[in-house]
Design a protein around this motif. Structure first.
Motif, PDB file in Angstrom:
ATOM      1  N   PHE A  28       0.785  -0.979  -0.040  1.00  0.00           N
ATOM      2  CA  PHE A  28      -0.102  -0.099  -0.017  1.00  0.00           C
ATOM      3  C   PHE A  28       0.926   1.106   0.069  1.00  0.00           C
ATOM      4  CE2 PHE A  28      -2.435   3.131   2.301  1.00  0.00           C
ATOM      5  CZ  PHE A  28      -3.368   3.439   1.743  1.00  0.00           C
ATOM      6  N   GLY A  29       2.126   1.155   0.554  1.00  0.00           N
ATOM      7  CA  GLY A  29       2.987   2.316   0.601  1.00  0.00           C
ATOM      8  C   GLY A  29       4.163   2.230  -0.264  1.00  0.00           C
ATOM      9  N   ARG A  30       4.482   1.036  -1.028  1.00  0.00           N
ATOM     10  CA  ARG A  30       5.663   0.958  -1.581  1.00  0.00           C
ATOM     11  C   ARG A  30       5.743   2.013  -2.485  1.00  0.00           C
ATOM     12  NH1 ARG A  30       6.964  -4.799  -4.532  1.00  0.00           N
ATOM     13  NH2 ARG A  30       9.159  -4.312  -5.346  1.00  0.00           N
ATOM     14  N   CYS A  31       7.254   2.333  -2.741  1.00  0.00           N
ATOM     15  CA  CYS A  31       7.506   3.232  -3.828  1.00  0.00           C
ATOM     16  C   CYS A  31       8.949   2.920  -4.335  1.00  0.00           C
ATOM     17  CB  CYS A  31       7.238   4.657  -3.329  1.00  0.00           C
ATOM     18  SG  CYS A  31       8.784   4.928  -2.008  1.00  0.00           S
ATOM     19  N   GLU A  32       9.297   3.543  -5.440  1.00  0.00           N
ATOM     20  CA  GLU A  32      10.489   3.234  -6.253  1.00  0.00           C
ATOM     21  C   GLU A  32      11.696   2.846  -5.177  1.00  0.00           C
ATOM     22  OE1 GLU A  32      13.194   5.007  -9.946  1.00  0.00           O
ATOM     23  OE2 GLU A  32      11.628   5.909  -9.176  1.00  0.00           O
ATOM     24  N   HIS A 130      11.878  -5.854   8.112  1.00  0.00           N
ATOM     25  CA  HIS A 130      11.645  -4.509   8.372  1.00  0.00           C
ATOM     26  C   HIS A 130      11.467  -3.888   6.872  1.00  0.00           C
ATOM     27  CE1 HIS A 130      11.012  -0.718  10.178  1.00  0.00           C
ATOM     28  NE2 HIS A 130      12.231  -0.114   9.393  1.00  0.00           N
ATOM     29  N   TRP A 131      10.415  -3.316   6.366  1.00  0.00           N
ATOM     30  CA  TRP A 131      10.440  -2.437   5.117  1.00  0.00           C
ATOM     31  C   TRP A 131      10.298  -0.854   5.513  1.00  0.00           C
ATOM     32  CZ3 TRP A 131       7.303  -6.993   6.083  1.00  0.00           C
ATOM     33  CH2 TRP A 131       7.361  -7.891   5.104  1.00  0.00           C
ATOM     34  N   ASP A 132      11.226  -0.138   4.825  1.00  0.00           N
ATOM     35  CA  ASP A 132      11.226   1.269   4.988  1.00  0.00           C
ATOM     36  C   ASP A 132      11.234   2.097   3.924  1.00  0.00           C
ATOM     37  OD1 ASP A 132      13.772   0.993   4.349  1.00  0.00           O
ATOM     38  OD2 ASP A 132      14.679   1.375   6.168  1.00  0.00           O
ATOM     39  N   SER A 133      11.460   3.373   3.836  1.00  0.00           N
ATOM     40  CA  SER A 133      11.400   4.175   2.621  1.00  0.00           C
ATOM     41  C   SER A 133      10.248   3.882   1.954  1.00  0.00           C
ATOM     42  CB  SER A 133      12.524   3.803   1.699  1.00  0.00           C
ATOM     43  OG  SER A 133      13.721   4.232   2.598  1.00  0.00           O
ATOM     44  N   LEU A 134       9.010   3.729   2.622  1.00  0.00           N
ATOM     45  CA  LEU A 134       7.611   3.684   1.950  1.00  0.00           C
ATOM     46  C   LEU A 134       7.051   5.051   1.814  1.00  0.00           C
ATOM     47  CD1 LEU A 134       6.213   0.575   4.052  1.00  0.00           C
ATOM     48  CD2 LEU A 134       7.498   0.373   1.847  1.00  0.00           C
ATOM     49  N   HIS A 150       8.894   8.372   7.976  1.00  0.00           N
ATOM     50  CA  HIS A 150       8.670   7.190   9.130  1.00  0.00           C
ATOM     51  C   HIS A 150       7.345   6.225   8.399  1.00  0.00           C
ATOM     52  CE1 HIS A 150      11.084   8.950  12.014  1.00  0.00           C
ATOM     53  NE2 HIS A 150      10.536  10.273  11.861  1.00  0.00           N
ATOM     54  N   ALA A 151       7.206   6.085   7.269  1.00  0.00           N
ATOM     55  CA  ALA A 151       6.524   5.299   6.756  1.00  0.00           C
ATOM     56  C   ALA A 151       7.067   3.901   6.600  1.00  0.00           C
ATOM     57  CB  ALA A 151       6.049   5.743   5.435  1.00  0.00           C
ATOM     58  N   GLU A 152       6.776   2.869   7.494  1.00  0.00           N
ATOM     59  CA  GLU A 152       7.413   1.567   7.613  1.00  0.00           C
ATOM     60  C   GLU A 152       6.404   0.386   7.941  1.00  0.00           C
ATOM     61  OE1 GLU A 152      10.675   2.257  10.366  1.00  0.00           O
ATOM     62  OE2 GLU A 152      10.591   4.339   9.937  1.00  0.00           O
ATOM     63  N   VAL A 153       6.784  -0.657   7.666  1.00  0.00           N
ATOM     64  CA  VAL A 153       6.054  -1.973   8.219  1.00  0.00           C
ATOM     65  C   VAL A 153       7.279  -2.839   8.601  1.00  0.00           C
ATOM     66  CG1 VAL A 153       4.671  -3.727   7.329  1.00  0.00           C
ATOM     67  CG2 VAL A 153       4.365  -1.598   6.420  1.00  0.00           C
ATOM     68  N   THR A 154       6.627  -3.497   9.878  1.00  0.00           N
ATOM     69  CA  THR A 154       7.634  -4.511  10.502  1.00  0.00           C
ATOM     70  C   THR A 154       6.720  -5.720  10.807  1.00  0.00           C
ATOM     71  OG1 THR A 154       8.950  -3.063  11.577  1.00  0.00           O
ATOM     72  CG2 THR A 154       8.873  -5.136  12.438  1.00  0.00           C
ATOM     73  N   LEU A 155       7.392  -6.896  10.358  1.00  0.00           N
ATOM     74  CA  LEU A 155       6.832  -8.084  10.533  1.00  0.00           C
ATOM     75  C   LEU A 155       7.726  -8.872  11.756  1.00  0.00           C
ATOM     76  CD1 LEU A 155       4.929 -10.697  10.470  1.00  0.00           C
ATOM     77  CD2 LEU A 155       6.222 -11.375   8.522  1.00  0.00           C
ATOM     78  N   LEU A 156       7.462  -9.078  12.976  1.00  0.00           N
ATOM     79  CA  LEU A 156       7.871  -9.702  13.950  1.00  0.00           C
ATOM     80  C   LEU A 156       7.548 -11.198  14.113  1.00  0.00           C
ATOM     81  CD1 LEU A 156       7.123  -7.099  16.891  1.00  0.00           C
ATOM     82  CD2 LEU A 156       9.243  -7.073  15.586  1.00  0.00           C
ATOM     83  N   HIS A 171       3.008 -14.372  15.275  1.00  0.00           N
ATOM     84  CA  HIS A 171       3.747 -13.408  14.410  1.00  0.00           C
ATOM     85  C   HIS A 171       3.024 -12.073  14.367  1.00  0.00           C
ATOM     86  CE1 HIS A 171       6.037 -16.947  13.707  1.00  0.00           C
ATOM     87  NE2 HIS A 171       4.986 -17.643  13.144  1.00  0.00           N
ATOM     88  N   THR A 172       3.518 -11.009  14.506  1.00  0.00           N
ATOM     89  CA  THR A 172       3.066  -9.766  14.415  1.00  0.00           C
ATOM     90  C   THR A 172       3.279  -8.741  13.486  1.00  0.00           C
ATOM     91  OG1 THR A 172       2.440  -9.993  17.011  1.00  0.00           O
ATOM     92  CG2 THR A 172       2.186  -7.536  15.978  1.00  0.00           C
ATOM     93  N   VAL A 173       2.278  -8.114  12.921  1.00  0.00           N
ATOM     94  CA  VAL A 173       2.322  -7.102  11.980  1.00  0.00           C
ATOM     95  C   VAL A 173       2.459  -5.643  12.434  1.00  0.00           C
ATOM     96  CG1 VAL A 173       1.864  -6.162   9.589  1.00  0.00           C
ATOM     97  CG2 VAL A 173       1.625  -8.474   9.942  1.00  0.00           C
ATOM     98  N   LEU A 174       3.376  -4.910  12.245  1.00  0.00           N
ATOM     99  CA  LEU A 174       3.292  -3.422  12.898  1.00  0.00           C
ATOM    100  C   LEU A 174       3.240  -2.386  11.811  1.00  0.00           C
ATOM    101  CD1 LEU A 174       6.215  -3.816  15.564  1.00  0.00           C
ATOM    102  CD2 LEU A 174       3.631  -3.832  15.929  1.00  0.00           C
ATOM    103  N   VAL A 175       2.475  -1.468  12.027  1.00  0.00           N
ATOM    104  CA  VAL A 175       2.368  -0.254  11.031  1.00  0.00           C
ATOM    105  C   VAL A 175       3.001   1.091  11.755  1.00  0.00           C
ATOM    106  CG1 VAL A 175      -0.064   0.459  11.558  1.00  0.00           C
ATOM    107  CG2 VAL A 175       1.349   1.161   9.511  1.00  0.00           C
ATOM    108  N   HIS A 176       4.090   1.551  10.880  1.00  0.00           N
ATOM    109  CA  HIS A 176       4.880   2.611  11.800  1.00  0.00           C
ATOM    110  C   HIS A 176       4.376   3.955  11.071  1.00  0.00           C
ATOM    111  CE1 HIS A 176       8.547   0.512  13.000  1.00  0.00           C
ATOM    112  NE2 HIS A 176       7.746  -0.537  12.098  1.00  0.00           N
ATOM    113  N   VAL A 177       4.099   5.080  12.060  1.00  0.00           N
ATOM    114  CA  VAL A 177       3.855   6.619  11.803  1.00  0.00           C
ATOM    115  C   VAL A 177       4.830   7.260  12.632  1.00  0.00           C
ATOM    116  CG1 VAL A 177       1.544   5.983  11.084  1.00  0.00           C
ATOM    117  CG2 VAL A 177       1.916   6.376  13.533  1.00  0.00           C
ATOM    118  N   ARG A 178       4.659   8.767  12.502  1.00  0.00           N
ATOM    119  CA  ARG A 178       5.722   9.378  13.115  1.00  0.00           C
ATOM    120  C   ARG A 178       5.068   9.699  14.443  1.00  0.00           C
ATOM    121  NH1 ARG A 178       8.936  13.934  11.270  1.00  0.00           N
ATOM    122  NH2 ARG A 178       8.355  13.314   9.174  1.00  0.00           N
ATOM    123  N   LYS A 179       5.970   9.640  15.345  1.00  0.00           N
ATOM    124  CA  LYS A 179       5.613  10.070  16.887  1.00  0.00           C
ATOM    125  C   LYS A 179       5.424  11.494  17.031  1.00  0.00           C
ATOM    126  CE  LYS A 179       7.385   9.082  21.444  1.00  0.00           C
ATOM    127  NZ  LYS A 179       8.491   8.875  22.216  1.00  0.00           N
TER     128      LYS A 179
END
Length: 210
Positions: A28-32, A130-134, A150-156, A171-179
């Motif tokens: 959903f947030g993937r970019c180049e 951990h996926w970043d630079s989304l 801070h657009a990131e996704v983590t799978l624990l 296993h847990t999926v996390l969505v990241h946003v700015r604090k």
């Protein structure tokens, strides 16, 4: 200077389902420029050796004692402490004494290059993808502009915490946003809920710090 926080949005003991769900959110947030990194910790030599065969490109590093190598040139430190790829791991079991847990990581790779192999190799050990630079899109109905830093996704894997310090059978999926805290409230929490909802998920627990 800013930090991220992460909200759990999905949890399951089904590893394949956890990975496919995390990928759906990531897409959903993937970019180049999006990238993926993986990390795991192993508490037995047998697991280190097994995973080194399955992920020979992984970088493995053992623990070192406090100030153990102060004043010791880098080239004179043990290979396992400096960090080596799988094929270069020491065969002598004594080299692992006082070095567990051994960490394994691969960083800043193209999306889709390592996730499947890592999920197969992880076994019962704690780790993460951990996926970043989304690029999270705007949510104008909530008054939120898009997010990239801070657009990131983590799978624990096999844990529910970003510190990987509490074992779990799921296993847990996390969505990241700015604090962004004000008076003890996280002002970006509605954005995390909105992001999860866009791919059919929902926030299922409190946020976790970095």
């Amino acid at each position: 200077m800013s930090d991220d926080i992460a909200y759990p949005v999905f949890r399951t003991p089904d590893l394949a389902l956890a990975l496919s769900t995390a990928r759906r959110l990531m897409d959903f947030g993937r970019c180049e420029d999006s990238e993926v990194s993986v990390y795991a910790e192993f508490n037995s030599v047998a697991e280190v050796q097994r995973v080194a065969k399955e992920l020979p490109e992984g970088w493995f590093r053992g623990q070192e004692g406090y100030e153990e190598f102060n004043g010791v040139p880098w080239e004179d430190q043990p290979a396992l402490v400096v960090g080596v790829q799988g094929p270069a791991l020491p065969a002598d079991l004594s080299a692992y004494e006082e070095r567990l847990p051994v960490e394994c990581e691969l960083r800043n790779l193209p999306v889709g290059s390592i996730e499947d192999a890592f999920a197969v190799a992880i076994g019962p050990n704690p780790g993460e993808i951990h996926w970043d630079s989304l690029c999270w899109p705007d949510a104008p109905e909530l008054g939120f502009h898009g997010e990239s830093k801070h657009a990131e996704v983590t799978l624990l894997f096999n844990t529910r915490t970003r510190d990987l310090d509490v074992p779990a059978d799921d296993h847990t999926v996390l969505v990241h946003v700015r604090k962004a805290g004000v008076d003890g409230r996280q002002m970006k929490e509605p954005y995390a809920h909105w992001l999860a909802e866009q791919v059919g998920l929902t926030v299922i627990g409190p946020w976790q710090p970095f």
